[in-house]
Scaffold this motif. Structure first.
Motif, PDB file in Angstrom:
ATOM      1  N   GLY A  48      -4.005  10.691   6.413  1.00  0.00           N
ATOM      2  CA  GLY A  48      -4.076  10.200   7.776  1.00  0.00           C
ATOM      3  C   GLY A  48      -5.087   9.096   7.983  1.00  0.00           C
ATOM      4  O   GLY A  48      -5.437   8.772   9.124  1.00  0.00           O
ATOM      5  N   GLU A  49      -5.569   8.481   6.893  1.00  0.00           N
ATOM      6  CA  GLU A  49      -6.563   7.429   6.966  1.00  0.00           C
ATOM      7  C   GLU A  49      -5.919   6.055   6.753  1.00  0.00           C
ATOM      8  O   GLU A  49      -4.917   5.928   6.049  1.00  0.00           O
ATOM      9  N   ILE A  50      -6.497   5.038   7.352  1.00  0.00           N
ATOM     10  CA  ILE A  50      -6.027   3.671   7.127  1.00  0.00           C
ATOM     11  C   ILE A  50      -6.264   3.306   5.667  1.00  0.00           C
ATOM     12  O   ILE A  50      -7.351   3.509   5.121  1.00  0.00           O
ATOM     13  N   ALA A  51      -5.232   2.805   5.022  1.00  0.00           N
ATOM     14  CA  ALA A  51      -5.298   2.444   3.608  1.00  0.00           C
ATOM     15  C   ALA A  51      -4.501   1.166   3.400  1.00  0.00           C
ATOM     16  O   ALA A  51      -3.821   0.675   4.306  1.00  0.00           O
ATOM     17  N   ALA A  52      -4.582   0.647   2.184  1.00  0.00           N
ATOM     18  CA  ALA A  52      -3.853  -0.583   1.849  1.00  0.00           C
ATOM     19  C   ALA A  52      -2.636  -0.263   1.000  1.00  0.00           C
ATOM     20  O   ALA A  52      -2.634   0.694   0.224  1.00  0.00           O
ATOM     21  N   SER A  53      -1.596  -1.049   1.160  1.00  0.00           N
ATOM     22  CA  SER A  53      -0.418  -0.982   0.310  1.00  0.00           C
ATOM     23  C   SER A  53       0.045  -2.414   0.059  1.00  0.00           C
ATOM     24  O   SER A  53      -0.453  -3.354   0.683  1.00  0.00           O
ATOM     25  N   THR A  54       0.979  -2.566  -0.846  1.00  0.00           N
ATOM     26  CA  THR A  54       1.549  -3.883  -1.123  1.00  0.00           C
ATOM     27  C   THR A  54       3.071  -3.807  -1.017  1.00  0.00           C
ATOM     28  O   THR A  54       3.661  -2.725  -1.070  1.00  0.00           O
ATOM     29  N   ALA A  55       3.685  -4.961  -0.890  1.00  0.00           N
ATOM     30  CA  ALA A  55       5.140  -5.036  -0.781  1.00  0.00           C
ATOM     31  C   ALA A  55       5.582  -6.433  -1.185  1.00  0.00           C
ATOM     32  O   ALA A  55       4.767  -7.349  -1.323  1.00  0.00           O
ATOM     33  N   ALA A  56       6.874  -6.564  -1.372  1.00  0.00           N
ATOM     34  CA  ALA A  56       7.481  -7.871  -1.602  1.00  0.00           C
ATOM     35  C   ALA A  56       8.528  -8.108  -0.525  1.00  0.00           C
ATOM     36  O   ALA A  56       9.157  -7.157  -0.034  1.00  0.00           O
ATOM     37  N   VAL A  57       8.716  -9.357  -0.152  1.00  0.00           N
ATOM     38  CA  VAL A  57       9.763  -9.716   0.801  1.00  0.00           C
ATOM     39  C   VAL A  57      10.599 -10.821   0.178  1.00  0.00           C
ATOM     40  O   VAL A  57      10.061 -11.800  -0.350  1.00  0.00           O
TER      41      VAL A  57
END
Length: 293
Positions: free
Chosen positions: A100-109
């Motif tokens: 439930g904590e703010i975290a980072a993720s990555t993605a591609a578009v």
């Protein structure tokens, strides 16, 4: 001593001598603190496209809310879709982890070639299947096992946003069996993509989700809570498509908009309203009953 007993004892002595003779004498003892063999090299050497955010120090300060883009770079050539246009990006964004904590993720578009239609390109959120658990298994860094399928959607005219999930290529651990956390990563990737300087203006508010394997569970959780999670973000969630295998048995269809492409079924679980979801159409239809079989 009876002859049979003497023969038996002689045979046992021979076996014992043979065992002692061939017993290994150089085996390393298995004791705590003994050196371990070097780990195997990764099967795929990741290419981060210049955006390596595996450590907290490599990330900017996280915002207080999710769905905010943090950084973006053009995708490396090997990670791009053959049917895509010039704009194919890798980006980091804020989301919420399993705690439930703010975290980072990555993605591609991935964007198709040509100009976007009026109203923008409809967005397909791609939830990837199992690729592994380590950072080297991050799909947008080279471990994508669904490239043919993603390229199919891009070729059909959709903008595809493909999250790596929190903890894959970012600090922390990926929560493999936590479908809710994975789904939040998927939805937040679409919200963040709408705000990217490179592609945001070309994306429609209409979006759907598709996934298989691990991503199938994520897609189900997205279908369950996408509307509530994206409330306030302006997304128009349309459903979860799946490939048509047999004759139509449901009330609506989702066509990628090309005659040579397969048609895709798009069901919204909580309503009887069916909506078209294609690059070339923004029509909505309503049917109260399923069509005759």
């Amino acid at each position: 001593m009876p002859r049979r007993s003497a023969v038996t004892l002689a045979a046992l002595a021979a076996v014992t001598a043979l065992t002692v003779t061939v017993a290994p004498t150089t085996a390393a003892p298995l004791i705590p603190g003994s050196p371990m063999p070097e780990p195997m090299a990764p099967i795929v050497t990741p290419d981060w496209s210049g955006l390596d955010v595996r450590t907290p120090e490599s990330l900017p300060d996280l915002p207080a809310e999710s769905g905010v883009p943090l950084q973006e770079v053009p995708l490396a050539e090997a990670q791009r879709m053959p049917s895509g246009g010039d704009t194919q990006q890798r980006f980091a964004y804020s989301t919420v982890d399993q705690h439930g904590e703010i975290a980072a993720s990555t993605a591609a578009v991935f964007l198709p070639t040509g100009e976007a239609p009026e109203g923008g390109r409809p967005v397909l959120a791609r939830a990837h299947g199992t690729t592994g658990m380590g950072d080297n298994c991050t799909p947008s860094a080279g471990s994508r096992n669904d490239k043919v399928l993603v390229d199919h959607w891009v070729d059909a005219g959709y903008a595809v946003v493909a999250s790596d999930y929190t903890g894959m290529g970012t600090p922390g651990l990926m929560s493999y069996f936590n479908g809710e956390a994975t789904a939040v990563s998927v939805v937040d990737s679409v919200i963040a993509a709408q705000k990217l300087d490179s592609v945001g203006a070309q994306l429609s508010e209409k979006c759907a989700v598709a996934g298989q394997s691990q991503g199938g569970g994520a897609a189900l959780h997205v279908a369950h809570g996408a509307s509530s999670h994206s409330a306030g973000a302006g997304l128009d969630y349309r459903g979860a498509p799946s490939p048509r295998v047999r004759r139509p048995t449901s009330r609506s269809w989702c066509s990628p908009g090309r005659r040579r492409s397969r048609r895709w079924h798009c069901r919204t679980p909580s309503t009887r309203t069916s909506r078209t979801f294609s690059p070339g159409s923004a029509r909505r239809t309503r049917r109260s009953t399923c069509p005759p079989r």
